[in-house]
Design a protein around this motif. Structure first.
Motif, short mmCIF file in Angstrom:
data_model
loop_
_atom_site.label_atom_id
_atom_site.label_comp_id
_atom_site.label_asym_id
_atom_site.label_seq_id
_atom_site.Cartn_x
_atom_site.Cartn_y
_atom_site.Cartn_z
N HIS A 12 0.82 -1.23 0.00
CA HIS A 12 0.00 0.00 0.00
C HIS A 12 0.86 1.28 0.00
O HIS A 12 0.50 2.26 0.65
N ILE A 13 1.96 1.26 -0.71
CA ILE A 13 2.95 2.36 -0.64
C ILE A 13 2.38 3.68 -1.21
O ILE A 13 1.80 3.68 -2.30
N PRO A 14 2.55 4.81 -0.50
CA PRO A 14 1.96 6.07 -0.99
C PRO A 14 2.42 6.47 -2.40
O PRO A 14 1.62 7.02 -3.17
N HIS A 59 -1.63 4.99 9.66
CA HIS A 59 -0.27 5.51 9.83
C HIS A 59 -0.26 6.90 10.47
O HIS A 59 0.65 7.69 10.24
N TRP A 86 1.72 13.13 2.09
CA TRP A 86 2.53 12.40 1.09
C TRP A 86 2.41 13.06 -0.29
O TRP A 86 2.92 12.53 -1.27
N HIS A 125 -3.70 6.00 3.20
CA HIS A 125 -3.24 5.36 1.95
C HIS A 125 -3.31 3.84 2.02
O HIS A 125 -3.41 3.18 0.98
N HIS A 194 9.95 -4.39 4.45
CA HIS A 194 10.45 -3.02 4.30
C HIS A 194 10.72 -2.39 5.65
O HIS A 194 10.10 -2.73 6.65
N LEU A 196 11.56 1.69 6.82
CA LEU A 196 11.63 3.04 6.25
C LEU A 196 12.67 3.92 6.92
O LEU A 196 13.06 4.94 6.36
N GLU A 241 3.71 -5.21 8.80
CA GLU A 241 2.36 -5.02 8.23
C GLU A 241 1.77 -6.32 7.68
O GLU A 241 0.57 -6.39 7.41
N ILE A 267 9.47 -1.04 -4.90
CA ILE A 267 8.78 0.22 -5.16
C ILE A 267 9.09 1.05 -3.93
O ILE A 267 8.88 0.58 -2.81
N SER A 268 9.59 2.25 -4.15
CA SER A 268 10.09 3.06 -3.02
C SER A 268 11.11 2.22 -2.27
O SER A 268 12.04 1.67 -2.88
N ASN A 269 10.92 2.03 -0.96
CA ASN A 269 11.86 1.22 -0.16
C ASN A 269 11.32 -0.16 0.12
O ASN A 269 11.82 -0.84 1.02
N THR A 270 10.33 -0.60 -0.63
CA THR A 270 9.51 -1.72 -0.20
C THR A 270 9.47 -2.85 -1.22
O THR A 270 9.40 -2.60 -2.42
#
Ligand code: DHB
Ligand code: FE
Length: 287
Positions: A12-14, A59, A86, A125, A194, A196, A241, A267-270
């Motif tokens: 569910h990454i922003p 979050h 975000w 998100h 992940h 963060l 999560e 995707i991103s850090n995940t």
């Protein structure tokens, strides 16, 4: 009686929301991620759920560190999103199903889950992005009613994987005892590995993620033997999560089969994961 058609789990990454807003689905960075959702969208077109129970973690939008329920269930006619910081566009509201929510709340409390009931609940998100990924063509006229169920994966002490699985089983029992006909999808969001922040920021554990993607289908009990701190160690502080995925799997009370899945790093850090599970209710003999 409500019928649980299946379960879906997804990250569910922003930044996914920002990619959707900018139309970047075919961009080389994003394509392997978004392409993974076509199989899930096709399956949803076939099974057509009426209601989605969304198991996710807040979050800091609706709950903050000062008041953090371990488990909370929405009981509103509508759920609104808001600016989370975000840079995401604020999503159109999501319709609720207050009658089914109250049935779930009654049944969970009867079943000894002392949950927080929320007649107002902002959704973040972790709720909005998975729904946008699964129904990309209806950002305004939502095709399904929604019920948010929050699990605290943010502020320790967190509920154990075993407890989250039992919560899912209690959700499944509650849905099966509902007196109205409804096709229900269970959605679990977050993960996979992940972290963060801190010295392990960017930490990803592919072997652990692949093990989870396999076990959650046919042997979810294996995941319930981990402690929360085991999962933090193996999957990162936000990788925990996966508790939302474990609860989702607990709610599938019938014969479960894997319909579709995807795993893509990063995707991103995940590390991102997607899993679509169909649920065939077990036949009950008439007495
Ligand atoms: C990211 C991942 C999350 O699960 C989240 O809630 C926020 C950000 C990320 O990888 O950027
Ligand atoms: Fe998250």
């Amino acid at each position: 009686m409500a019928h649980i058609v299946g379960g879906i789990a997804t990250s569910h990454i922003p930044s996914i929301g920002n990619a959707i807003a900018k139309g970047l689905q075919a961009d080389p960075y994003w394509r392997p991620f978004f392409d993974g959702f076509v199989g899930a969208q096709r399956w949803l077109t076939r099974v057509r759920p009426d209601v989605v129970v969304v198991i996710y973690n807040d979050h800091g939008l609706n709950f903050f560190l000062d008041k953090m329920p371990t488990f909370a269930v929405g009981a509103a006619a509508e759920y609104r999103h808001a600016d989370e910081g975000w840079g995401l566009p604020v999503a159109h509201p999501f319709p609720g199903d207050a009658r089914l929510s109250w049935h779930l709340i009654d049944s969970l409390v009867d079943d000894e889950f002392d949950i927080t009931s929320c007649q107002e609940m902002l959704v973040d998100h972790a709720f909005t992005i998975p729904l946008s990924l699964l129904w990309p063509n209806s950002p305004h006229a939502r095709p399904v009613k929604t019920i948010p169920i929050e699990i605290n994966t943010v502020q320790h002490p967190l509920p154990s994987p075993a407890r989250c699985f039992k919560l899912g089983q209690a959700i499944g029992r509650a849905l099966e005892s509902y007196d109205e006909d409804a096709k229900v999808l269970i959605l679990g969001t977050g993960g996979l590995s992940h972290q963060l922040d801190g010295t392990r920021a960017g930490f990803i554990n592919k072997p652990f993620d692949l093990m989870c993607l396999e076990k959650i289908v046919d042997d979810p009990q294996a995941l319930t033997r981990y402690s929360v701190l085991d999962i933090v160690e193996q999957a990162g502080s936000q990788g925990v999560e996966i508790l939302n995925w474990i609860a989702m799997r607990g709610a599938l009370t019938g014969r479960v089969s894997r319909v579709h899945g995807n795993y893509h790093i990063p995707i991103s850090n995940t590390a991102t994961g997607l899993l679509v599970l169909e649920n065939q209710p077990l036949l009950r003999l008439a007495v």
